[in-house]
Design a protein around this motif. Structure first.
Motif, PDB file in Angstrom:
ATOM      1  N   MET A   1      62.112  86.142  81.534  1.00 28.64           N
ATOM      2  CA  MET A   1      61.461  85.880  80.502  1.00 28.64           C
ATOM      3  C   MET A   1      60.576  87.094  79.943  1.00 28.64           C
ATOM      4  O   MET A   1      59.758  87.712  80.999  1.00 28.64           O
ATOM      5  CB  MET A   1      60.510  84.710  80.674  1.00 28.64           C
ATOM      6  N   VAL A   2      60.511  87.276  78.849  1.00 31.24           N
ATOM      7  CA  VAL A   2      59.859  88.543  77.964  1.00 31.24           C
ATOM      8  C   VAL A   2      58.331  88.065  78.109  1.00 31.24           C
ATOM      9  O   VAL A   2      58.019  87.123  77.806  1.00 31.24           O
ATOM     10  CB  VAL A   2      60.443  88.707  76.757  1.00 31.24           C
ATOM     11  N   ALA A   3      57.478  89.043  78.462  1.00 29.90           N
ATOM     12  CA  ALA A   3      56.000  88.989  78.599  1.00 29.90           C
ATOM     13  C   ALA A   3      55.263  88.853  77.078  1.00 29.90           C
ATOM     14  O   ALA A   3      56.005  89.752  76.135  1.00 29.90           O
ATOM     15  CB  ALA A   3      55.547  89.885  79.236  1.00 29.90           C
ATOM     16  N   SER A   4      54.401  88.052  77.083  1.00 28.69           N
ATOM     17  CA  SER A   4      53.750  87.773  75.714  1.00 28.69           C
ATOM     18  C   SER A   4      52.706  89.298  75.267  1.00 28.69           C
ATOM     19  O   SER A   4      52.357  89.738  76.421  1.00 28.69           O
ATOM     20  CB  SER A   4      52.726  86.798  75.680  1.00 28.69           C
ATOM     21  N   PRO A   5      52.649  89.744  74.169  1.00 27.13           N
ATOM     22  CA  PRO A   5      51.711  90.779  73.896  1.00 27.13           C
ATOM     23  C   PRO A   5      50.298  90.617  74.318  1.00 27.13           C
ATOM     24  O   PRO A   5      49.639  91.426  74.990  1.00 27.13           O
ATOM     25  CB  PRO A   5      51.868  90.796  72.382  1.00 27.13           C
ATOM     26  N   TRP A   6      49.915  89.312  74.464  1.00 25.17           N
ATOM     27  CA  TRP A   6      48.683  89.078  74.933  1.00 25.17           C
ATOM     28  C   TRP A   6      48.460  89.440  76.239  1.00 25.17           C
ATOM     29  O   TRP A   6      47.443  89.984  76.702  1.00 25.17           O
ATOM     30  CB  TRP A   6      48.154  87.459  74.521  1.00 25.17           C
ATOM     31  N   ARG A   7      49.579  88.827  77.132  1.00 28.87           N
ATOM     32  CA  ARG A   7      49.380  89.170  78.602  1.00 28.87           C
ATOM     33  C   ARG A   7      49.506  90.772  78.774  1.00 28.87           C
ATOM     34  O   ARG A   7      48.603  91.224  79.542  1.00 28.87           O
ATOM     35  CB  ARG A   7      50.586  88.393  79.407  1.00 28.87           C
ATOM     36  N   LEU A  61      57.529 104.275  90.332  1.00 26.53           N
ATOM     37  CA  LEU A  61      57.638 103.602  91.661  1.00 26.53           C
ATOM     38  C   LEU A  61      57.575 102.337  91.957  1.00 26.53           C
ATOM     39  O   LEU A  61      58.434 101.913  92.765  1.00 26.53           O
ATOM     40  CB  LEU A  61      56.307 104.440  92.398  1.00 26.53           C
ATOM     41  N   TYR A  62      56.729 101.511  90.841  1.00 18.02           N
ATOM     42  CA  TYR A  62      56.672 100.161  91.287  1.00 18.02           C
ATOM     43  C   TYR A  62      57.206  99.352  90.355  1.00 18.02           C
ATOM     44  O   TYR A  62      57.206  97.922  90.491  1.00 18.02           O
ATOM     45  CB  TYR A  62      55.284  99.739  91.749  1.00 18.02           C
ATOM     46  N   GLY A  63      57.536  99.861  89.129  1.00 18.44           N
ATOM     47  CA  GLY A  63      57.940  98.806  87.799  1.00 18.44           C
ATOM     48  C   GLY A  63      56.755  98.287  87.065  1.00 18.44           C
ATOM     49  O   GLY A  63      57.068  97.478  86.351  1.00 18.44           O
ATOM     50  N   ALA A  64      55.537  98.572  87.739  1.00 20.42           N
ATOM     51  CA  ALA A  64      54.358  97.862  86.958  1.00 20.42           C
ATOM     52  C   ALA A  64      53.059  98.666  87.523  1.00 20.42           C
ATOM     53  O   ALA A  64      53.166  99.437  88.566  1.00 20.42           O
ATOM     54  CB  ALA A  64      54.134  96.539  87.494  1.00 20.42           C
ATOM     55  N   THR A  65      52.109  99.039  86.650  1.00 18.06           N
ATOM     56  CA  THR A  65      50.803  99.333  86.910  1.00 18.06           C
ATOM     57  C   THR A  65      50.024  98.342  87.681  1.00 18.06           C
ATOM     58  O   THR A  65      50.512  97.165  87.569  1.00 18.06           O
ATOM     59  CB  THR A  65      49.945  99.810  85.413  1.00 18.06           C
ATOM     60  N   ASP A  79      69.187  96.741  80.439  1.00 13.92           N
ATOM     61  CA  ASP A  79      70.001  96.145  81.304  1.00 13.92           C
ATOM     62  C   ASP A  79      69.384  95.204  82.607  1.00 13.92           C
ATOM     63  O   ASP A  79      70.119  94.840  83.420  1.00 13.92           O
ATOM     64  CB  ASP A  79      71.034  96.955  82.041  1.00 13.92           C
ATOM     65  N   GLY A  80      68.060  95.401  82.481  1.00 16.02           N
ATOM     66  CA  GLY A  80      67.488  94.619  84.004  1.00 16.02           C
ATOM     67  C   GLY A  80      67.257  95.346  85.214  1.00 16.02           C
ATOM     68  O   GLY A  80      66.519  95.064  86.070  1.00 16.02           O
ATOM     69  N   ASP A  81      67.900  96.537  85.183  1.00 17.22           N
ATOM     70  CA  ASP A  81      67.574  97.590  86.085  1.00 17.22           C
ATOM     71  C   ASP A  81      66.107  97.993  86.230  1.00 17.22           C
ATOM     72  O   ASP A  81      65.302  98.066  85.278  1.00 17.22           O
ATOM     73  CB  ASP A  81      68.516  98.738  86.266  1.00 17.22           C
ATOM     74  N   LEU A 122      60.786 100.470  72.722  1.00 12.77           N
ATOM     75  CA  LEU A 122      61.997 100.765  71.960  1.00 12.77           C
ATOM     76  C   LEU A 122      62.517 102.182  72.047  1.00 12.77           C
ATOM     77  O   LEU A 122      63.759 102.540  72.241  1.00 12.77           O
ATOM     78  CB  LEU A 122      61.502 100.594  70.391  1.00 12.77           C
ATOM     79  N   ILE A 123      61.767 103.180  72.269  1.00 11.78           N
ATOM     80  CA  ILE A 123      62.068 104.423  72.435  1.00 11.78           C
ATOM     81  C   ILE A 123      62.689 104.747  73.787  1.00 11.78           C
ATOM     82  O   ILE A 123      63.566 105.499  73.949  1.00 11.78           O
ATOM     83  CB  ILE A 123      60.526 105.469  72.406  1.00 11.78           C
ATOM     84  N   ALA A 124      61.896 104.105  74.808  1.00  9.77           N
ATOM     85  CA  ALA A 124      62.729 104.059  76.305  1.00  9.77           C
ATOM     86  C   ALA A 124      63.527 103.071  76.701  1.00  9.77           C
ATOM     87  O   ALA A 124      64.255 102.937  77.655  1.00  9.77           O
ATOM     88  CB  ALA A 124      61.660 104.220  77.207  1.00  9.77           C
ATOM     89  N   ASP A 125      64.052 102.087  75.651  1.00  8.68           N
ATOM     90  CA  ASP A 125      64.841 100.965  76.091  1.00  8.68           C
ATOM     91  C   ASP A 125      64.557 100.258  77.127  1.00  8.68           C
ATOM     92  O   ASP A 125      65.266 100.015  78.067  1.00  8.68           O
ATOM     93  CB  ASP A 125      66.400 101.616  76.109  1.00  8.68           C
ATOM     94  N   THR A 126      62.945  99.899  76.905  1.00 10.80           N
ATOM     95  CA  THR A 126      62.668  98.768  78.223  1.00 10.80           C
ATOM     96  C   THR A 126      62.022  97.556  77.555  1.00 10.80           C
ATOM     97  O   THR A 126      61.946  97.409  76.437  1.00 10.80           O
ATOM     98  CB  THR A 126      61.439  99.622  78.904  1.00 10.80           C
ATOM     99  N   LEU A 127      61.749  96.535  78.431  1.00  7.73           N
ATOM    100  CA  LEU A 127      61.185  95.214  78.142  1.00  7.73           C
ATOM    101  C   LEU A 127      60.281  95.110  79.298  1.00  7.73           C
ATOM    102  O   LEU A 127      60.188  95.763  80.493  1.00  7.73           O
ATOM    103  CB  LEU A 127      62.055  94.250  78.410  1.00  7.73           C
ATOM    104  N   VAL A 128      59.165  94.308  79.074  1.00 12.42           N
ATOM    105  CA  VAL A 128      58.061  93.820  79.901  1.00 12.42           C
ATOM    106  C   VAL A 128      58.228  92.455  80.166  1.00 12.42           C
ATOM    107  O   VAL A 128      58.098  91.816  79.121  1.00 12.42           O
ATOM    108  CB  VAL A 128      56.773  94.173  79.442  1.00 12.42           C
TER     109      VAL A 128
END
Length: 136
Positions: A1-7, A61-65, A79-81, A122-128
């Motif tokens: 599920m895509v994260a909300s901008p507020w979160r 390293l961890y996929g998240a701060t 692609d979810g990787d 969009l620049i890096a082709d990523t999703l949060v």
């Protein structure tokens, strides 16, 4: 599920609470007056570079701060990787710099984009996304 901008915003504020004392510590260690003005070079080495290293390093390293981890979020490629170092650099350094330049418009973009992607996504082709469960 895509994260909300507020979160995502709250996660960014948590990261800011971590980075602010780090920046102050670096200023003290460098002997820079905490109340006085700083030069562009000092700002780059004592705030800009450590901030980029924090965001890009944790994302690669961890996929998240730590802020995103605390809010149950992670950054993935379309692609979810997992995000690699180049993607993290493109997202966190190049993309976020461009997102911030026009009065933060690139960040606000996430509120209107169908997949909640900001310009740096969009620049890096990523999703949060919301973390589904424990990492393997």
């Amino acid at each position: 599920m895509v994260a909300s901008p507020w979160r995502r915003l709250v996660a960014s504020l948590v990261d800011g609470l971590i980075l602010a004392p780090l920046s102050l510590l670096l200023r003290v260690l460098a002997g820079v007056d905490l109340m006085g003005p700083t030069t562009l070079i000092q700002d780059f080495f004592l705030q800009g570079l450590p901030t980029w290293a924090y965001y890009a390093g944790f994302t690669a390293l961890y996929g998240a701060t730590p802020g995103k981890m605390a809010l149950g979020l992670r950054v993935v490629r379309l692609d979810g990787d997992r995000v690699d170092w180049l993607t993290a650099f493109m997202r966190e350094v190049v993309g976020k710099t461009l997102s911030a330049l026009p009065l933060g418009l690139g960040y606000l973009w996430a509120f209107f984009h169908p997949r909640r992607q900001a310009w740096h996504d969009l620049i890096a082709d990523t999703l949060v996304v919301r973390r589904a469960g424990p990492e393997p």
